[in-house]
Design a protein around this motif. Structure first.
Motif, PDB file in Angstrom:
ATOM      1  N   UNK A  12     -13.776 -66.793 -12.654  1.00  0.00           N
ATOM      2  CA  UNK A  12     -14.028 -68.235 -12.688  1.00  0.00           C
ATOM      3  C   UNK A  12     -14.562 -68.632 -11.317  1.00  0.00           C
ATOM      4  N   UNK A  13     -15.868 -68.916 -11.215  1.00  0.00           N
ATOM      5  CA  UNK A  13     -16.501 -69.227  -9.933  1.00  0.00           C
ATOM      6  C   UNK A  13     -16.452 -70.709  -9.574  1.00  0.00           C
ATOM      7  N   UNK A  21     -23.999 -69.877  -7.941  1.00  0.00           N
ATOM      8  CA  UNK A  21     -23.830 -69.525  -9.353  1.00  0.00           C
ATOM      9  C   UNK A  21     -22.495 -70.084  -9.831  1.00  0.00           C
ATOM     10  N   UNK A  22     -22.521 -70.746 -10.991  1.00  0.00           N
ATOM     11  CA  UNK A  22     -21.372 -71.503 -11.480  1.00  0.00           C
ATOM     12  C   UNK A  22     -20.657 -70.824 -12.642  1.00  0.00           C
ATOM     13  N   UNK A  23     -19.591 -71.414 -13.076  1.00  0.00           N
ATOM     14  CA  UNK A  23     -18.774 -71.151 -14.265  1.00  0.00           C
ATOM     15  C   UNK A  23     -18.130 -69.766 -14.286  1.00  0.00           C
ATOM     16  N   UNK A  24     -17.451 -69.453 -15.382  1.00  0.00           N
ATOM     17  CA  UNK A  24     -16.837 -68.126 -15.550  1.00  0.00           C
ATOM     18  C   UNK A  24     -17.931 -67.165 -15.976  1.00  0.00           C
ATOM     19  N   UNK A  25     -18.039 -66.062 -15.245  1.00  0.00           N
ATOM     20  CA  UNK A  25     -19.075 -65.093 -15.561  1.00  0.00           C
ATOM     21  C   UNK A  25     -18.689 -63.725 -15.028  1.00  0.00           C
ATOM     22  N   UNK A  26     -19.335 -62.670 -15.564  1.00  0.00           N
ATOM     23  CA  UNK A  26     -19.066 -61.335 -15.037  1.00  0.00           C
ATOM     24  C   UNK A  26     -19.552 -61.218 -13.592  1.00  0.00           C
ATOM     25  N   UNK A  27     -18.781 -60.480 -12.801  1.00  0.00           N
ATOM     26  CA  UNK A  27     -19.143 -60.172 -11.419  1.00  0.00           C
ATOM     27  C   UNK A  27     -18.812 -58.706 -11.171  1.00  0.00           C
ATOM     28  N   UNK A  28     -19.514 -58.114 -10.220  1.00  0.00           N
ATOM     29  CA  UNK A  28     -19.241 -56.722  -9.846  1.00  0.00           C
ATOM     30  C   UNK A  28     -18.491 -56.734  -8.517  1.00  0.00           C
ATOM     31  N   UNK A  29     -17.387 -55.987  -8.455  1.00  0.00           N
ATOM     32  CA  UNK A  29     -16.621 -55.898  -7.209  1.00  0.00           C
ATOM     33  C   UNK A  29     -17.378 -54.985  -6.247  1.00  0.00           C
ATOM     34  N   UNK A  30     -17.698 -55.531  -5.070  1.00  0.00           N
ATOM     35  CA  UNK A  30     -18.463 -54.828  -4.048  1.00  0.00           C
ATOM     36  C   UNK A  30     -17.527 -54.267  -2.967  1.00  0.00           C
ATOM     37  N   UNK A  72     -28.005 -61.492  -3.579  1.00  0.00           N
ATOM     38  CA  UNK A  72     -28.225 -62.592  -2.636  1.00  0.00           C
ATOM     39  C   UNK A  72     -27.183 -63.704  -2.785  1.00  0.00           C
ATOM     40  N   UNK A  73     -26.191 -63.522  -3.664  1.00  0.00           N
ATOM     41  CA  UNK A  73     -25.117 -64.528  -3.797  1.00  0.00           C
ATOM     42  C   UNK A  73     -23.731 -63.885  -3.736  1.00  0.00           C
ATOM     43  N   UNK A  74     -23.554 -62.896  -2.862  1.00  0.00           N
ATOM     44  CA  UNK A  74     -22.239 -62.280  -2.701  1.00  0.00           C
ATOM     45  C   UNK A  74     -21.227 -63.357  -2.329  1.00  0.00           C
ATOM     46  N   UNK A  75     -20.010 -63.210  -2.876  1.00  0.00           N
ATOM     47  CA  UNK A  75     -18.950 -64.185  -2.574  1.00  0.00           C
ATOM     48  C   UNK A  75     -17.634 -63.471  -2.335  1.00  0.00           C
ATOM     49  N   UNK A  76     -16.872 -64.003  -1.396  1.00  0.00           N
ATOM     50  CA  UNK A  76     -15.501 -63.553  -1.212  1.00  0.00           C
ATOM     51  C   UNK A  76     -14.637 -64.513  -2.019  1.00  0.00           C
ATOM     52  N   UNK A  77     -13.842 -63.959  -2.922  1.00  0.00           N
ATOM     53  CA  UNK A  77     -13.014 -64.803  -3.792  1.00  0.00           C
ATOM     54  C   UNK A  77     -11.564 -64.344  -3.739  1.00  0.00           C
ATOM     55  N   UNK A  78     -10.659 -65.254  -4.040  1.00  0.00           N
ATOM     56  CA  UNK A  78      -9.260 -64.897  -4.201  1.00  0.00           C
ATOM     57  C   UNK A  78      -9.106 -64.158  -5.521  1.00  0.00           C
ATOM     58  N   UNK A  81      -8.929 -65.744  -9.065  1.00  0.00           N
ATOM     59  CA  UNK A  81     -10.103 -66.165  -9.841  1.00  0.00           C
ATOM     60  C   UNK A  81     -10.476 -65.159 -10.931  1.00  0.00           C
ATOM     61  N   UNK A  82      -9.983 -63.917 -10.828  1.00  0.00           N
ATOM     62  CA  UNK A  82     -10.311 -62.876 -11.801  1.00  0.00           C
ATOM     63  C   UNK A  82      -9.538 -63.120 -13.092  1.00  0.00           C
ATOM     64  N   UNK A  83     -10.272 -63.241 -14.194  1.00  0.00           N
ATOM     65  CA  UNK A  83      -9.669 -63.492 -15.506  1.00  0.00           C
ATOM     66  C   UNK A  83      -9.289 -62.175 -16.168  1.00  0.00           C
TER      67      UNK A  83
END
Length: 107
Positions: A12-13, A21-30, A72-78, A81-83
């Motif tokens: 959940x971004x 980039x908004x909303x809940x979406x797939x992300x790859x852990x880097x 180009x939109x890497x993010x550090x998240x808690x 946020x992972x569903x």
């Protein structure tokens, strides 16, 4: 939930600002597993189904769909946020990801 590098996770971004980039979406852990294990945050690359061929976008196949990792939109998240975990990158996709990150951020 154990989170590992190159896993594809539903995140959940929101809330976001501007062009992020908004909303809940797939992300790859880097982030590497050493960080993922000990920190409460992870670094992710969001995925999208709509993209142009940018040097910082990597085309991957997930869930029988073509998508792009948005480097180009890497993010550090808690980790909160992972569903859920959806899968993981293939070996060739992981290799391409490392190559694009190196080309983008390391001169």
């Amino acid at each position: 939930m154990e989170l590992n590098q190159y896993q594809i996770v539903l995140v959940n971004l929101d809330p976001t600002i501007g062009s992020e980039i908004k909303k809940a979406r797939p992300c790859v852990i880097i982030s590497p597993n050493e960080m993922n294990k000990y920190l409460q945050t992870i670094i992710v690359a969001p995925m999208t189904t709509r993209s142009r061929k940018y040097p910082t976008r990597i085309e991957i196949k997930h869930d029988n769909k073509i998508g792009w990792m948005v480097i180009d939109q890497l993010r550090t998240i808690d980790k909160q946020r992972v569903i859920k975990v959806l899968g993981r990158l293939s070996k060739p996709e992981s290799k391409e990801l490392k190559s694009v990150i190196k080309e983008t951020f390391v001169d």
